[in-house]
Write a protein that holds these residues in place. Structure first.
Motif, PDB file in Angstrom:
ATOM      1  N   GLY A 103     -21.885 -22.377 -40.076  1.00 25.84           N
ATOM      2  CA  GLY A 103     -22.592 -23.379 -39.782  1.00 25.84           C
ATOM      3  C   GLY A 103     -22.673 -23.090 -38.566  1.00 25.84           C
ATOM      4  O   GLY A 103     -24.037 -23.367 -37.867  1.00 25.84           O
ATOM      5  N   LEU A 104     -22.527 -22.891 -37.209  1.00 26.53           N
ATOM      6  CA  LEU A 104     -22.407 -22.745 -36.117  1.00 26.53           C
ATOM      7  C   LEU A 104     -23.586 -21.692 -36.183  1.00 26.53           C
ATOM      8  O   LEU A 104     -24.417 -21.929 -34.751  1.00 26.53           O
ATOM      9  CB  LEU A 104     -20.999 -22.216 -35.748  1.00 26.53           C
ATOM     10  N   ALA A 105     -23.361 -20.817 -36.624  1.00 25.30           N
ATOM     11  CA  ALA A 105     -24.084 -19.051 -37.026  1.00 25.30           C
ATOM     12  C   ALA A 105     -26.304 -20.088 -36.900  1.00 25.30           C
ATOM     13  O   ALA A 105     -26.879 -19.740 -36.395  1.00 25.30           O
ATOM     14  CB  ALA A 105     -23.828 -18.061 -37.466  1.00 25.30           C
ATOM     15  N   SER A 106     -25.862 -20.650 -38.137  1.00 22.73           N
ATOM     16  CA  SER A 106     -27.217 -20.985 -38.569  1.00 22.73           C
ATOM     17  C   SER A 106     -27.282 -22.145 -37.957  1.00 22.73           C
ATOM     18  O   SER A 106     -29.013 -22.173 -37.330  1.00 22.73           O
ATOM     19  CB  SER A 106     -26.621 -22.173 -39.847  1.00 22.73           C
ATOM     20  N   ILE A 107     -26.731 -22.770 -36.803  1.00 23.25           N
ATOM     21  CA  ILE A 107     -27.406 -24.166 -35.569  1.00 23.25           C
ATOM     22  C   ILE A 107     -28.481 -23.412 -35.050  1.00 23.25           C
ATOM     23  O   ILE A 107     -29.400 -23.525 -34.221  1.00 23.25           O
ATOM     24  CB  ILE A 107     -26.290 -25.053 -35.803  1.00 23.25           C
ATOM     25  N   VAL A 108     -27.454 -22.192 -34.449  1.00 27.87           N
ATOM     26  CA  VAL A 108     -27.543 -21.159 -33.167  1.00 27.87           C
ATOM     27  C   VAL A 108     -29.278 -20.891 -33.895  1.00 27.87           C
ATOM     28  O   VAL A 108     -30.191 -21.000 -32.900  1.00 27.87           O
ATOM     29  CB  VAL A 108     -27.529 -20.264 -33.325  1.00 27.87           C
ATOM     30  N   ALA A 109     -29.754 -20.733 -35.534  1.00 26.73           N
ATOM     31  CA  ALA A 109     -30.431 -20.038 -35.811  1.00 26.73           C
ATOM     32  C   ALA A 109     -31.817 -21.291 -35.000  1.00 26.73           C
ATOM     33  O   ALA A 109     -33.298 -21.178 -35.414  1.00 26.73           O
ATOM     34  CB  ALA A 109     -30.906 -19.528 -36.545  1.00 26.73           C
ATOM     35  N   TRP A 110     -31.764 -21.986 -36.005  1.00 29.27           N
ATOM     36  CA  TRP A 110     -32.186 -23.251 -36.279  1.00 29.27           C
ATOM     37  C   TRP A 110     -33.335 -23.767 -34.830  1.00 29.27           C
ATOM     38  O   TRP A 110     -34.293 -24.347 -34.552  1.00 29.27           O
ATOM     39  CB  TRP A 110     -31.886 -24.422 -36.975  1.00 29.27           C
ATOM     40  N   VAL A 111     -32.205 -23.594 -33.595  1.00 27.90           N
ATOM     41  CA  VAL A 111     -32.543 -23.918 -32.486  1.00 27.90           C
ATOM     42  C   VAL A 111     -34.106 -22.815 -31.704  1.00 27.90           C
ATOM     43  O   VAL A 111     -34.492 -23.088 -30.941  1.00 27.90           O
ATOM     44  CB  VAL A 111     -31.206 -23.562 -31.693  1.00 27.90           C
ATOM     45  N   ARG A 112     -32.874 -21.653 -32.064  1.00 27.22           N
ATOM     46  CA  ARG A 112     -34.275 -20.409 -31.789  1.00 27.22           C
ATOM     47  C   ARG A 112     -35.777 -21.198 -32.069  1.00 27.22           C
ATOM     48  O   ARG A 112     -36.927 -20.398 -31.514  1.00 27.22           O
ATOM     49  CB  ARG A 112     -33.589 -18.653 -32.045  1.00 27.22           C
ATOM     50  N   VAL A 113     -35.988 -21.625 -33.544  1.00 27.68           N
ATOM     51  CA  VAL A 113     -36.838 -21.334 -34.455  1.00 27.68           C
ATOM     52  C   VAL A 113     -38.091 -22.850 -33.942  1.00 27.68           C
ATOM     53  O   VAL A 113     -38.624 -22.590 -32.800  1.00 27.68           O
ATOM     54  CB  VAL A 113     -36.711 -21.887 -35.980  1.00 27.68           C
ATOM     55  N   LEU A 114     -36.537 -23.946 -33.650  1.00 30.48           N
ATOM     56  CA  LEU A 114     -37.498 -25.054 -33.165  1.00 30.48           C
ATOM     57  C   LEU A 114     -37.990 -24.895 -31.365  1.00 30.48           C
ATOM     58  O   LEU A 114     -39.098 -24.417 -30.834  1.00 30.48           O
ATOM     59  CB  LEU A 114     -35.942 -25.921 -33.356  1.00 30.48           C
ATOM     60  N   GLU A 115     -37.376 -24.156 -30.598  1.00 24.78           N
ATOM     61  CA  GLU A 115     -38.031 -23.784 -29.244  1.00 24.78           C
ATOM     62  C   GLU A 115     -38.846 -22.528 -29.153  1.00 24.78           C
ATOM     63  O   GLU A 115     -39.663 -22.746 -28.006  1.00 24.78           O
ATOM     64  CB  GLU A 115     -36.713 -22.542 -28.266  1.00 24.78           C
ATOM     65  N   ALA A 116     -38.622 -21.380 -30.375  1.00 28.95           N
ATOM     66  CA  ALA A 116     -40.380 -20.793 -30.275  1.00 28.95           C
ATOM     67  C   ALA A 116     -41.013 -21.165 -30.506  1.00 28.95           C
ATOM     68  O   ALA A 116     -42.501 -20.288 -29.646  1.00 28.95           O
ATOM     69  CB  ALA A 116     -39.768 -19.665 -30.888  1.00 28.95           C
ATOM     70  N   ASN A 117     -40.983 -22.116 -30.660  1.00 30.99           N
ATOM     71  CA  ASN A 117     -42.475 -22.381 -31.858  1.00 30.99           C
ATOM     72  C   ASN A 117     -43.126 -24.049 -31.283  1.00 30.99           C
ATOM     73  O   ASN A 117     -43.972 -25.041 -31.707  1.00 30.99           O
ATOM     74  CB  ASN A 117     -42.098 -23.110 -32.808  1.00 30.99           C
ATOM     75  N   ARG A 118     -41.678 -24.268 -29.999  1.00 32.83           N
ATOM     76  CA  ARG A 118     -41.865 -26.022 -28.771  1.00 32.83           C
ATOM     77  C   ARG A 118     -42.099 -26.998 -30.082  1.00 32.83           C
ATOM     78  O   ARG A 118     -43.054 -27.853 -29.983  1.00 32.83           O
ATOM     79  CB  ARG A 118     -43.358 -25.859 -28.651  1.00 32.83           C
ATOM     80  N   ILE A 119     -41.351 -26.579 -31.190  1.00 27.19           N
ATOM     81  CA  ILE A 119     -41.947 -28.227 -31.866  1.00 27.19           C
ATOM     82  C   ILE A 119     -41.254 -28.878 -31.606  1.00 27.19           C
ATOM     83  O   ILE A 119     -40.443 -29.554 -30.680  1.00 27.19           O
ATOM     84  CB  ILE A 119     -41.034 -27.444 -33.389  1.00 27.19           C
ATOM     85  N   VAL A 120     -42.063 -30.465 -31.575  1.00 29.90           N
ATOM     86  CA  VAL A 120     -42.018 -31.489 -31.451  1.00 29.90           C
ATOM     87  C   VAL A 120     -40.884 -32.646 -32.091  1.00 29.90           C
ATOM     88  O   VAL A 120     -41.766 -32.769 -33.266  1.00 29.90           O
ATOM     89  CB  VAL A 120     -42.873 -32.477 -30.093  1.00 29.90           C
ATOM     90  N   THR A 121     -40.402 -33.417 -31.606  1.00 30.85           N
ATOM     91  CA  THR A 121     -39.304 -34.219 -32.646  1.00 30.85           C
ATOM     92  C   THR A 121     -39.797 -35.470 -32.140  1.00 30.85           C
ATOM     93  O   THR A 121     -40.007 -35.767 -31.130  1.00 30.85           O
ATOM     94  CB  THR A 121     -37.861 -33.868 -33.209  1.00 30.85           C
ATOM     95  N   ARG A 122     -39.969 -36.735 -32.638  1.00 29.84           N
ATOM     96  CA  ARG A 122     -39.870 -37.895 -33.166  1.00 29.84           C
ATOM     97  C   ARG A 122     -38.436 -38.428 -31.971  1.00 29.84           C
ATOM     98  O   ARG A 122     -38.968 -38.971 -31.034  1.00 29.84           O
ATOM     99  CB  ARG A 122     -39.734 -38.588 -34.037  1.00 29.84           C
ATOM    100  N   GLN A 123     -37.462 -38.240 -32.412  1.00 30.04           N
ATOM    101  CA  GLN A 123     -36.093 -38.991 -31.636  1.00 30.04           C
ATOM    102  C   GLN A 123     -35.835 -37.479 -30.940  1.00 30.04           C
ATOM    103  O   GLN A 123     -36.169 -36.420 -31.226  1.00 30.04           O
ATOM    104  CB  GLN A 123     -35.563 -39.481 -32.729  1.00 30.04           C
ATOM    105  N   PRO A 124     -34.572 -37.430 -30.013  1.00 26.46           N
ATOM    106  CA  PRO A 124     -33.762 -36.553 -29.838  1.00 26.46           C
ATOM    107  C   PRO A 124     -33.077 -35.600 -31.138  1.00 26.46           C
ATOM    108  O   PRO A 124     -32.995 -36.568 -31.713  1.00 26.46           O
ATOM    109  CB  PRO A 124     -32.629 -36.818 -28.808  1.00 26.46           C
TER     110      PRO A 124
END
Length: 423
Positions: free
Chosen positions: A141-162
């Protein structure tokens, strides 16, 4: 109809001089990730496995999660997040701001394992299978979260809420959900969380929407004690405990909702030739229905009192009578996120879109706390499956295609819940 990620793919392919522009929020369709994001997750496969091994081999025994917390915090910083802290309870908190100050989506995995300090932990490989204590519960679970953060940051994805990424302490056993309990009752974010997604287990088809509550007691049966020969005939707390256990196992519980009890741990006594003055019994009670759990607790305590009374009536109390002192050692509240809630629908859709036979389930996890407070919450699995959880033979399946598909489920839910594009 959600847009495709053509613009993102073109930007990534056409320029190396400037980062891609931030992606605006858009509706999600059927839990689908774009082919671009799937490709990016697949490209991370070796890195996720390396992270998984590093996390697993960093000890996090009960109440001693500090080393793993420090590692997880640094991994989140390395993935691109700057607002990363460790709170007073020991939880790792990493904030990714949104377009608005709406209540945050928490995405969480737990830091602790069930294995005591000193347990040898070394990841080994057998083909596509990785083996080590705690590798699936919850290093994955921890390793998966780190992978998701990398994708969000690499693509500068904007989310509605924090989005608040959290590594919690105290999820297992005697930890009694202390980390997530602090997050929702005392932490800085306690009044600013709109939904909660826990990542805990290796089955990406499993969507836990019902929290199994539990009540756990340590029961101290006390008596005068004495020499096994010289004081023979006086009351014995061991006998009172045995009668209490007999009474407990005569309790009838409903099959639906599933309600259970267990007499789990016994300790006490001084010597083989001494009547004990103290014997302790630990018991566990569980149900997803708060009313059924309350009734079971009442019935169990009545059985304990009956056991004590029976022993005091059966033998001499000339040196003193038997008494019992109950100590509550675990309290996990029950709760439910309705099956028709958008969070549940998004999770089921994401799992199905990734090729899994998505199903609803119930369990006892960090999500118990927010569910009990009426906050939408789920626990999902990630990866490609595994087994022998809570044993030293614990293992994960890591065949690349299915593993990456399993990891994609959580990212799809995050994008759907925060209004970011996810086709």
């Amino acid at each position: 109809m959600a847009r495709t990620w053509i613009a993102l793919a073109a930007a990534l392919a056409a320029t190396t001089l400037a980062p891609p522009a931030p992606l605006a929020a858009a509706p999600v369709e059927a839990g689908q990730l774009s082919e671009s994001l799937k490709t990016q997750l697949d490209a991370q496969y070796d890195r996720i496995i390396a992270d998984l091994i590093r996390i697993t081999e960093t000890p996090a025994p009960p109440f001693k999660e500090e080393k793993r917390a420090a590692l997880f915090a640094q991994m989140l910083r390395d993935a691109g997040l700057t607002d990363v802290t460790i709170d007073e309870e020991g939880n790792v908190l990493a904030l990714r701001p949104g377009r608005t100050d709406a209540p945050a989506l928490v995405v969480s995995a737990h830091l602790d394992t069930v294995f005591p300090e000193g347990t040898p932990i070394k990841v080994t490989r057998e083909g596509d299978r990785l083996l080590a204590p705690g590798i699936g519960d919850d290093s994955l679970g921890l390793a998966s979260i780190v992978a998701w953060v990398r994708v969000l940051e690499a693509n500068r994805i904007v989310t509605r809420q924090p989005v608040l990424f959290v590594g919690t302490v105290g999820e297992e056993g005697a930890g009694d959900l202390r980390g997530v309990r602090h997050l929702f009752t005392k932490g800085a974010w306690k009044d600013r969380i709109g939904a909660f997604l826990s990542v805990d287990n290796a089955d990406a088809a499993r969507v836990v929407h019902a929290a199994v509550g539990s009540r756990r007691y340590r029961l101290g049966f006390k008596g005068p004690g004495g020499h096994s020969y010289g004081a023979f005939g006086i009351v014995n707390p061991m006998a009172a405990m045995a009668e209490a256990v007999r009474g407990i196992y005569a309790i009838k519980v409903p099959a639906e909702p599933k309600t259970t009890y267990a007499a789990s741990v016994v300790s006490g006594g001084t010597s083989v030739n001494a009547i004990p003055d103290l014997v302790t019994l630990e018991v566990d009670m569980r149900s997803p229905d708060p009313a059924a759990l309350r009734q079971l607790e009442a019935d169990l305590m009545a059985a304990v009192e009956a056991g004590v009374a029976a022993e005091n009536a059966a033998r001499s109390v000339r040196s003193g009578a038997i008494s019992v002192e109950p100590q509550l050692i675990g309290d996990r509240p029950a709760g439910t996120t309705p099956p028709d809630h958008p969070l549940v629908r998004d999770a089921l859709a994401a799992s199905k879109a990734a090729g899994f036979a998505a199903r609803l389930d119930e369990s006892s996890t960090d999500a118990n706390i927010p569910m009990s407070l009426g906050i939408p919450a789920l626990t999902i699995g990630t990866g490609a499956g595994g087994g022998r959880t809570h044993s030293i033979e614990e293992y994960l399946e890591t065949e690349r295609q299915r593993f990456v598909a399993g990891v994609s489920v959580g990212l799809a839910i995050i994008l759907a819940q925060t209004g970011a594009e996810a086709r």
